[in-house]
Motif scaffolding. Sequence first.
Motif, short mmCIF file in Angstrom:
data_model
loop_
_atom_site.label_atom_id
_atom_site.label_comp_id
_atom_site.label_asym_id
_atom_site.label_seq_id
_atom_site.Cartn_x
_atom_site.Cartn_y
_atom_site.Cartn_z
N LEU A 18 0.83 -1.21 0.00
CA LEU A 18 0.00 0.00 0.00
C LEU A 18 0.86 1.26 0.00
CD1 LEU A 18 -2.90 -0.92 2.46
CD2 LEU A 18 -3.21 -0.06 0.15
N LEU A 19 1.91 1.24 0.80
CA LEU A 19 2.81 2.39 0.87
C LEU A 19 3.46 2.68 -0.48
CD1 LEU A 19 4.53 1.73 4.31
CD2 LEU A 19 3.38 3.85 3.68
N SER A 20 3.90 1.62 -1.15
CA SER A 20 4.58 1.82 -2.44
C SER A 20 3.63 2.39 -3.49
CB SER A 20 5.18 0.50 -2.93
OG SER A 20 4.16 -0.44 -3.25
N VAL A 21 2.38 1.95 -3.48
CA VAL A 21 1.39 2.47 -4.44
C VAL A 21 1.10 3.94 -4.16
CG1 VAL A 21 -1.01 2.30 -5.17
CG2 VAL A 21 0.33 0.23 -4.88
N VAL A 22 0.88 4.27 -2.89
CA VAL A 22 0.54 5.65 -2.53
C VAL A 22 1.72 6.58 -2.82
CG1 VAL A 22 -0.14 7.16 -0.64
CG2 VAL A 22 -1.13 4.89 -0.82
N ARG A 23 2.95 6.09 -2.60
CA ARG A 23 4.13 6.90 -2.90
C ARG A 23 4.16 7.30 -4.38
NH1 ARG A 23 4.49 7.15 1.77
NH2 ARG A 23 6.09 6.41 3.19
N ILE B 251 6.50 3.30 12.15
CA ILE B 251 7.60 4.25 11.91
C ILE B 251 8.69 3.56 11.09
CG2 ILE B 251 9.50 5.49 13.02
CD1 ILE B 251 7.55 6.20 15.29
N THR B 252 9.04 2.34 11.49
CA THR B 252 10.08 1.59 10.79
C THR B 252 9.71 1.34 9.33
OG1 THR B 252 10.67 0.49 12.85
CG2 THR B 252 11.46 -0.53 10.83
N LEU B 253 8.43 1.07 9.08
CA LEU B 253 7.98 0.78 7.72
C LEU B 253 7.89 2.04 6.86
CD1 LEU B 253 5.16 -1.84 8.44
CD2 LEU B 253 7.41 -2.26 7.46
N GLY B 254 7.97 3.22 7.46
CA GLY B 254 7.97 4.46 6.69
C GLY B 254 6.61 5.09 6.50
N VAL B 255 5.64 4.73 7.35
CA VAL B 255 4.31 5.36 7.28
C VAL B 255 4.47 6.85 7.61
CG1 VAL B 255 1.99 5.39 8.26
CG2 VAL B 255 3.17 3.22 7.90
N ASP B 256 3.73 7.70 6.89
CA ASP B 256 3.94 9.15 7.00
C ASP B 256 3.38 9.75 8.29
OD1 ASP B 256 5.00 9.73 4.21
OD2 ASP B 256 3.15 8.68 3.76
N MET B 257 2.16 9.33 8.66
CA MET B 257 1.49 9.95 9.81
C MET B 257 0.80 8.88 10.64
SD MET B 257 -0.30 13.16 7.86
CE MET B 257 0.58 13.97 6.52
N GLY B 258 0.46 9.25 11.87
CA GLY B 258 -0.21 8.30 12.75
C GLY B 258 -1.30 8.95 13.56
N GLN B 259 -2.26 8.11 13.97
CA GLN B 259 -3.41 8.56 14.76
C GLN B 259 -3.86 7.39 15.61
OE1 GLN B 259 -6.70 9.68 12.25
NE2 GLN B 259 -8.08 10.11 13.94
#
Length: 756
Positions: free
Chosen positions: A363-368, A389-397
Amino acid sequence: MVQIKGLNVMKQSLRWNQLGLRLFRLLQKQPVGILYFDVIGYRMESQVWVREHHSEVLSLLGSILPTWKGNHAEGVIDYVMISEGVFLFIAIPPQWASEKKDKLESYAIQLDDEIRHCCVLSEETNRFLEIHYGVSWLDGVESVNAVQPLYGSLNRAYLEAYHKRDNECKEIKGRLFHLLSGGDLRPQYQPIYSLKSASLVGYEATLEGSSEETSNEKVLAYAVKTGKLADLHKRAIHDALVKYKESGCLSKLFVNVDERILKDPNALPIYLVNKMKEVDVDPRRLVIEIKFDRASEQDLQIIQTSIQLLKRQGMAIALDQVQYNLLDWKRIELLQPEYIKIHKNLIKEVQLDWMKEEQLKLLLSVVRRMNGQVIAMGVENEEELRKVITLGVDMGQGFALGHPQSLSSPVPALHPQINRLTVDSRERFIREGIPRDIIVQSKQVNHEHYVSEVADYFQLTERESYVIVVQDRQPVGLISKGKLYQRLGTRYGVSLYLNKKVFEIMDGTPLIVESTMSIEFVSKLAMSRSADQLYDAIIVMREGHILGVVTIQALLDRMTKNQIEWAKNTNSLTHLPGIHLIEDEIRRRREQQEEISLIYADLDSFKWYNDIFGFKKGDQVIERLAGIMVSLQKDDPNLFIGHIGGDDFMAITSQRTAESLCKEIIERFDQGIHEFYSPSINEQLHSMGKIETVDRQGNKVETKGVSISLSVLDCDNLQHYKLEDLSEQIIELKKSAKAIIGSVYVRGKCRGVSCC
């Protein structure tokens, strides 16, 4: 009297169908309990919802009940499904005589739980599902008169369930009417943080807080069923915007919108534009968060038109609760949202589930590739936070970052937990933070000041290139001289921008960092920004106070200098900090007045090992020890590891964790050292438990093989100690540890010495 649809047919058939005959026979011997499950939920005007979701629930009940009946064979006689729900018949044993109702209700609770946790219901059905049950029983009848009493018991069970749902329905109807008539929805605002810089990005306005008796979530569900969803959404957006404006907040505001009210491409966009003007909120701060459930491809085309209208007004789009499925892929591809909010089910325990991790990576690669940003929802604990954080997700909630609350409750501009986890622990402790000499103090202006004031300041101070925009002494934006002059230099630029307030033209998402972050880490954050922000200055904070800005050029120059120094002061074998950096770390901890433990590690019988197996194998043992110690940094962010040289290492940690750390190092080393022996040595150690060898003085000694000695020196206040005195006391502990055969740790208290 309330009539049960389908019950009359059942009543007639009870005289001769197989279930009826079984019940009549049983009733002559013992009581029979009756459970009725109402699965329609509330009585509501929207019969379309009833038909779709009610039939889905009944269909799944039909597949669950045979198995459930088999699992409770000792009690459940049978069940009958009618148009509105399901009746279950339970044999009541003699021991239930005084607690029939409680026992029957326990069956009801078990089945309720089974329905909710085992049925694969659509998300919308599961959200709206309200199961009410009623119980009754028949103590026994003569067979000739069985039908009428049984019918009465069926009706009593039905009426109990009916009245429960009817009372709840009236309560929810009243609450909805109150809200639509101007009642306060009491929106709550949950913070959303950047997982790159730890800075506050914005808030999501939620309606999930509870009011007096009825939760807003139930009211929202009922509004869907009764066709009042659009009206309730407008009320919710109005309240969220008004309180957002009153708070003076300049961060982004995420507001929830259901897909169904976007099917009219004019209704919501027009309402939002008018409401933003009325409340005086910049549309660029608003993010429309869309929750999808079952929109068709045709619906998506219509919704796309609405989204384009919203984007043209400057608003951003977020897709809510995105999961790893084909429908969500299509929605992302078609709607091109700026933000993707990952469903909490994909985040829950992601650190323990490799499948979830791989799905999240994809999912991260597609959104990037579409220049979007990913927000992890439902981050509930530090383990999940560390993983995303380790996986490189941009934001958290999520609750790990902040609970929903009113905007009057302050939240930190930099989240301390993210700030701690985002910086790799090894890098953070062996590198300095941002040096003060490269931080430039910059002018700060209130967000309500006019652009003309900033332009005049830049004209008077030629060397100044940045102005920090603040609100309540906290940074909310940055203005670059170059970008401002570029705006003013366009046709009509002066008349368009000079009389605006600074918050209307500032960069509202500057990179804000804590001064304790390493410059290497800050440079990574800076280089990951979008192209238009890539070379902008970075705002530097320390414990909530603005220090100034640092430019990219100054940052990269200092990083290059540090890398050269770093190469000089690390061990060539393990690449761990050497003696000079270890001393620097002790000094740093002394400045922060930390109570620490120094752990000196060295290997026993290592000369014997090198003599037998050679220095190359000896280096491999040293590398293994270094790997063991470094791996423990993942679980202890306060742990520093240095390599003095040879087989000597130094760890610096808190006194609280020192003992468990020593035990873990010894256990891991002793488990792995046998891999480095020959089969004959392993056999000798196994059979005899020892090997004869010579020490450094040439004396014959016995050894159990290579072991590790740990000397632990607890220092309560480093202000009272000199480095050379610490070394002497560690050497004393080392002698005591070496005197014991095998892997061991010895612990002592540091003796205070006046500091010169």
